[in-house]
Scaffold this motif. Structure first.
Motif, PDB file in Angstrom:
ATOM      1  N   PHE A 131       0.819  -1.212   0.000  1.00 53.37           N
ATOM      2  CA  PHE A 131       0.000   0.000   0.000  1.00 53.37           C
ATOM      3  C   PHE A 131       0.853   1.262   0.000  1.00 53.37           C
ATOM      4  O   PHE A 131       0.393   2.337  -0.378  1.00 53.37           O
ATOM      5  N   LEU A 132       2.112   1.141   0.430  1.00 56.69           N
ATOM      6  CA  LEU A 132       3.008   2.293   0.502  1.00 56.69           C
ATOM      7  C   LEU A 132       3.770   2.529  -0.793  1.00 56.69           C
ATOM      8  O   LEU A 132       4.462   3.540  -0.916  1.00 56.69           O
ATOM      9  N   VAL A 133       3.669   1.608  -1.736  1.00 56.58           N
ATOM     10  CA  VAL A 133       4.369   1.759  -3.012  1.00 56.58           C
ATOM     11  C   VAL A 133       3.617   2.764  -3.886  1.00 56.58           C
ATOM     12  O   VAL A 133       2.379   2.774  -3.919  1.00 56.58           O
ATOM     13  N   VAL A 134       4.357   3.610  -4.583  1.00 58.53           N
ATOM     14  CA  VAL A 134       3.742   4.567  -5.509  1.00 58.53           C
ATOM     15  C   VAL A 134       2.948   3.797  -6.570  1.00 58.53           C
ATOM     16  O   VAL A 134       3.433   2.792  -7.100  1.00 58.53           O
ATOM     17  N   PRO A 135       1.703   4.216  -6.886  1.00 57.67           N
ATOM     18  CA  PRO A 135       0.870   3.449  -7.828  1.00 57.67           C
ATOM     19  C   PRO A 135       1.538   3.160  -9.170  1.00 57.67           C
ATOM     20  O   PRO A 135       1.437   2.049  -9.692  1.00 57.67           O
ATOM     21  N   VAL A 136       2.225   4.141  -9.742  1.00 52.18           N
ATOM     22  CA  VAL A 136       2.892   3.902 -11.031  1.00 52.18           C
ATOM     23  C   VAL A 136       4.005   2.879 -10.867  1.00 52.18           C
ATOM     24  O   VAL A 136       4.190   1.990 -11.721  1.00 52.18           O
ATOM     25  N   ALA A 137       4.756   2.969  -9.769  1.00 54.33           N
ATOM     26  CA  ALA A 137       5.832   2.002  -9.525  1.00 54.33           C
ATOM     27  C   ALA A 137       5.264   0.603  -9.319  1.00 54.33           C
ATOM     28  O   ALA A 137       5.849  -0.387  -9.789  1.00 54.33           O
ATOM     29  N   ALA A 138       4.114   0.508  -8.632  1.00 56.28           N
ATOM     30  CA  ALA A 138       3.490  -0.796  -8.445  1.00 56.28           C
ATOM     31  C   ALA A 138       3.050  -1.390  -9.774  1.00 56.28           C
ATOM     32  O   ALA A 138       3.245  -2.595 -10.026  1.00 56.28           O
ATOM     33  N   ALA A 139       2.473  -0.567 -10.644  1.00 56.49           N
ATOM     34  CA  ALA A 139       2.057  -1.070 -11.956  1.00 56.49           C
ATOM     35  C   ALA A 139       3.253  -1.494 -12.799  1.00 56.49           C
ATOM     36  O   ALA A 139       3.209  -2.521 -13.491  1.00 56.49           O
ATOM     37  N   LEU A 140       4.339  -0.732 -12.747  1.00 52.45           N
ATOM     38  CA  LEU A 140       5.553  -1.113 -13.477  1.00 52.45           C
ATOM     39  C   LEU A 140       6.143  -2.403 -12.921  1.00 52.45           C
ATOM     40  O   LEU A 140       6.674  -3.229 -13.677  1.00 52.45           O
ATOM     41  N   LEU A 141       6.067  -2.573 -11.614  1.00 55.86           N
ATOM     42  CA  LEU A 141       6.550  -3.807 -11.003  1.00 55.86           C
ATOM     43  C   LEU A 141       5.801  -5.014 -11.538  1.00 55.86           C
ATOM     44  O   LEU A 141       6.405  -6.030 -11.913  1.00 55.86           O
ATOM     45  N   TRP A 142       4.479  -4.923 -11.594  1.00 54.87           N
ATOM     46  CA  TRP A 142       3.679  -6.039 -12.102  1.00 54.87           C
ATOM     47  C   TRP A 142       3.903  -6.250 -13.601  1.00 54.87           C
ATOM     48  O   TRP A 142       3.934  -7.389 -14.070  1.00 54.87           O
ATOM     49  N   LYS A 143       4.082  -5.168 -14.337  1.00 53.16           N
ATOM     50  CA  LYS A 143       4.220  -5.286 -15.788  1.00 53.16           C
ATOM     51  C   LYS A 143       5.528  -5.952 -16.193  1.00 53.16           C
ATOM     52  O   LYS A 143       5.538  -6.808 -17.092  1.00 53.16           O
ATOM     53  N   HIS A 144       6.622  -5.583 -15.541  1.00 58.62           N
ATOM     54  CA  HIS A 144       7.937  -6.063 -15.968  1.00 58.62           C
ATOM     55  C   HIS A 144       8.473  -7.211 -15.124  1.00 58.62           C
ATOM     56  O   HIS A 144       9.113  -8.113 -15.654  1.00 58.62           O
ATOM     57  N   VAL A 145       8.214  -7.209 -13.831  1.00 57.29           N
ATOM     58  CA  VAL A 145       8.767  -8.248 -12.970  1.00 57.29           C
ATOM     59  C   VAL A 145       7.898  -9.500 -12.950  1.00 57.29           C
ATOM     60  O   VAL A 145       8.418 -10.623 -12.915  1.00 57.29           O
ATOM     61  N   LEU A 146       6.584  -9.343 -13.024  1.00 58.54           N
ATOM     62  CA  LEU A 146       5.686 -10.495 -12.917  1.00 58.54           C
ATOM     63  C   LEU A 146       5.095 -10.920 -14.256  1.00 58.54           C
ATOM     64  O   LEU A 146       5.067 -12.106 -14.581  1.00 58.54           O
ATOM     65  N   TYR A 147       4.585  -9.961 -15.048  1.00 58.42           N
ATOM     66  CA  TYR A 147       3.809 -10.309 -16.233  1.00 58.42           C
ATOM     67  C   TYR A 147       4.639 -10.516 -17.494  1.00 58.42           C
ATOM     68  O   TYR A 147       4.130 -11.077 -18.469  1.00 58.42           O
ATOM     69  N   ASN A 148       5.880 -10.063 -17.510  1.00 56.86           N
ATOM     70  CA  ASN A 148       6.651 -10.142 -18.749  1.00 56.86           C
ATOM     71  C   ASN A 148       6.755 -11.588 -19.238  1.00 56.86           C
ATOM     72  O   ASN A 148       7.145 -12.483 -18.482  1.00 56.86           O
ATOM     73  N   PRO A 149       6.376 -11.856 -20.505  1.00 57.05           N
ATOM     74  CA  PRO A 149       6.354 -13.255 -20.972  1.00 57.05           C
ATOM     75  C   PRO A 149       7.738 -13.874 -21.137  1.00 57.05           C
ATOM     76  O   PRO A 149       7.853 -15.105 -21.219  1.00 57.05           O
ATOM     77  N   GLU A 150       8.805 -13.085 -21.195  1.00 55.66           N
ATOM     78  CA  GLU A 150      10.143 -13.624 -21.425  1.00 55.66           C
ATOM     79  C   GLU A 150      10.922 -13.817 -20.132  1.00 55.66           C
ATOM     80  O   GLU A 150      11.560 -14.849 -19.943  1.00 55.66           O
ATOM     81  N   TYR A 151      10.898 -12.835 -19.245  1.00 57.67           N
ATOM     82  CA  TYR A 151      11.694 -12.934 -18.024  1.00 57.67           C
ATOM     83  C   TYR A 151      10.861 -12.681 -16.762  1.00 57.67           C
ATOM     84  O   TYR A 151      11.412 -12.470 -15.694  1.00 57.67           O
ATOM     85  N   GLY A 152       9.531 -12.717 -16.881  1.00 60.03           N
ATOM     86  CA  GLY A 152       8.674 -12.470 -15.725  1.00 60.03           C
ATOM     87  C   GLY A 152       8.696 -13.623 -14.732  1.00 60.03           C
ATOM     88  O   GLY A 152       8.962 -14.786 -15.083  1.00 60.03           O
ATOM     89  N   LEU A 153       8.393 -13.303 -13.485  1.00 60.96           N
ATOM     90  CA  LEU A 153       8.428 -14.304 -12.424  1.00 60.96           C
ATOM     91  C   LEU A 153       7.345 -15.359 -12.605  1.00 60.96           C
ATOM     92  O   LEU A 153       7.586 -16.555 -12.362  1.00 60.96           O
ATOM     93  N   LEU A 154       6.156 -14.953 -13.053  1.00 59.64           N
ATOM     94  CA  LEU A 154       5.070 -15.925 -13.196  1.00 59.64           C
ATOM     95  C   LEU A 154       5.403 -16.984 -14.248  1.00 59.64           C
ATOM     96  O   LEU A 154       5.225 -18.184 -14.007  1.00 59.64           O
ATOM     97  N   ASN A 155       5.879 -16.557 -15.393  1.00 62.14           N
ATOM     98  CA  ASN A 155       6.252 -17.523 -16.423  1.00 62.14           C
ATOM     99  C   ASN A 155       7.482 -18.330 -16.029  1.00 62.14           C
ATOM    100  O   ASN A 155       7.648 -19.484 -16.442  1.00 62.14           O
ATOM    101  N   GLY A 156       8.359 -17.726 -15.215  1.00 62.66           N
ATOM    102  CA  GLY A 156       9.508 -18.483 -14.728  1.00 62.66           C
ATOM    103  C   GLY A 156       9.086 -19.631 -13.829  1.00 62.66           C
ATOM    104  O   GLY A 156       9.617 -20.746 -13.929  1.00 62.66           O
ATOM    105  N   LEU A 157       8.101 -19.382 -12.947  1.00 57.35           N
ATOM    106  CA  LEU A 157       7.594 -20.453 -12.099  1.00 57.35           C
ATOM    107  C   LEU A 157       6.874 -21.518 -12.912  1.00 57.35           C
ATOM    108  O   LEU A 157       7.005 -22.727 -12.639  1.00 57.35           O
TER     109      LEU A 157
END
Length: 312
Positions: A131-157
């Motif tokens: 809740f303390l993360v800046v909204p734009v930073a949170a969206a960028l975190l999900w877009k690149h760290v989790l959702y990215n189809p090549e190096y995202g965490l979800l696809n890695g798992l």
């Protein structure tokens, strides 16, 4: 003996101090707040009045001399245009889904944190962090760290277990936006519900346990009715913020793939189509909806205060 007579001493007039009137005292206490009030009016209310005036004009920024008064024509376009109606429906779906899921998950986390266990302070801090993360930073975190189809965490798992490699934003765009908002707003709901849990009457709960009530019966008949006001408050406050959410939609999908909500449509109308009148009318409708929700939220807050005062 001779009698001595003393001359009478003139009485000195006593000055009576007038107490300041109640109106003067009221103004003296409010005077320090006047600069802040004037600043708030200048920053918030004057722009809204200007937006309200512009909403009655057919005004394209590319042709400023061609503007003319249309009355409620822009509001009619907002309510009848297919794209705008779709953005309104998307806003409703996004708000309802995020609020309900955040409340359910937040309630589970609040019940967990209401128990005593080792490391509870650290766990609470970690759960509040999103809740303390800046909204734009949170969206960028999900877009690149989790959702990215090549190096995202979800696809890695999924790759580790031999699963598919989906493109999360392209395949499930609205769900991708909802998941990022749920992650960000669940701590807010958790804090409100945790405050409600800690205000329970523990003697009543202990009496129910002595009478043989199970944990589910205590939760259903004691805890849940007590949390009703807090659930309403969380739902109303969350709705106010999520209805106006722009960051997640803009950052994750840029309003494409059917994820454009009403704030993003206002942005498109104003900055891309340069339709100032149409965008102003849509913005006014967003403000009116937020005011309606905020009115119910204030009533819930006042009822909570009255309950706390009556208990004290």
């Amino acid at each position: 003996m001779t009698a001595t007579t003393t001359a009478p001493v003139a009485a000195t007039p006593v000055r009576t101090l007038r107490r300041p009137s109640s109106r003067l005292r009221a103004w003296s206490t409010r005077a320090p707040l006047l600069p802040a009030l004037i600043f708030m009016i200048a920053v918030t209310q004057l722009p809204f009045v200007a937006t309200l005036v512009i909403s009655f004009f057919d005004w394209n920024a590319l042709y400023p001399k061609a503007r003319h008064f249309t009355g409620l024509g822009n509001y009619s376009d907002v309510l009848t245009d297919a794209d705008l109606r779709h953005s309104v429906w998307t806003t409703i779906v996004l708000t309802v889904t995020v609020v309900l899921v955040s409340l359910v998950v937040g309630l589970g986390l609040a019940l967990l944190l209401d128990r005593r266990f080792r490391g509870r302070g650290i766990v609470r801090t970690l759960l509040i962090a999103p809740f303390l993360v800046v909204p734009v930073a949170a969206a960028l975190l999900w877009k690149h760290v989790l959702y990215n189809p090549e190096y995202g965490l979800l696809n890695g798992l999924l790759h580790i277990v031999g699963g598919p490699q989906p493109d999360w934003i392209s395949d499930t765009p609205l769900l991708a936006v909802e998941a990022s908002l749920v992650w960000q707003w669940t701590p807010f709901m958790m804090l409100i519900l945790l405050a409600g849990l800690q205000s329970r009457d523990h003697q009543q709960i202990e009496a129910a346990r002595v009478d043989g009530a199970s944990d589910w019966q205590i939760f259903r008949h004691l805890t849940l009715p007590h949390l009703r006001r807090y659930l309403e408050l969380g739902a109303l406050l969350g709705s106010i913020y999520i209805v106006q959410n722009f960051d997640a939609v803009f950052t994750l999908t840029s309003g494409g793939l059917g994820t454009a909500n009403l704030p993003y449509t206002v942005y498109q109308s104003f900055y891309q189509a340069h339709e100032n009148g149409l965008a102003s009318a849509a913005g006014v409708l967003v403000v009116i909806g937020s005011i309606i929700i905020a009115t119910f939220a204030l009533r819930v807050v006042s009822s909570l205060f009255r309950e706390e005062v009556s208990r004290a």
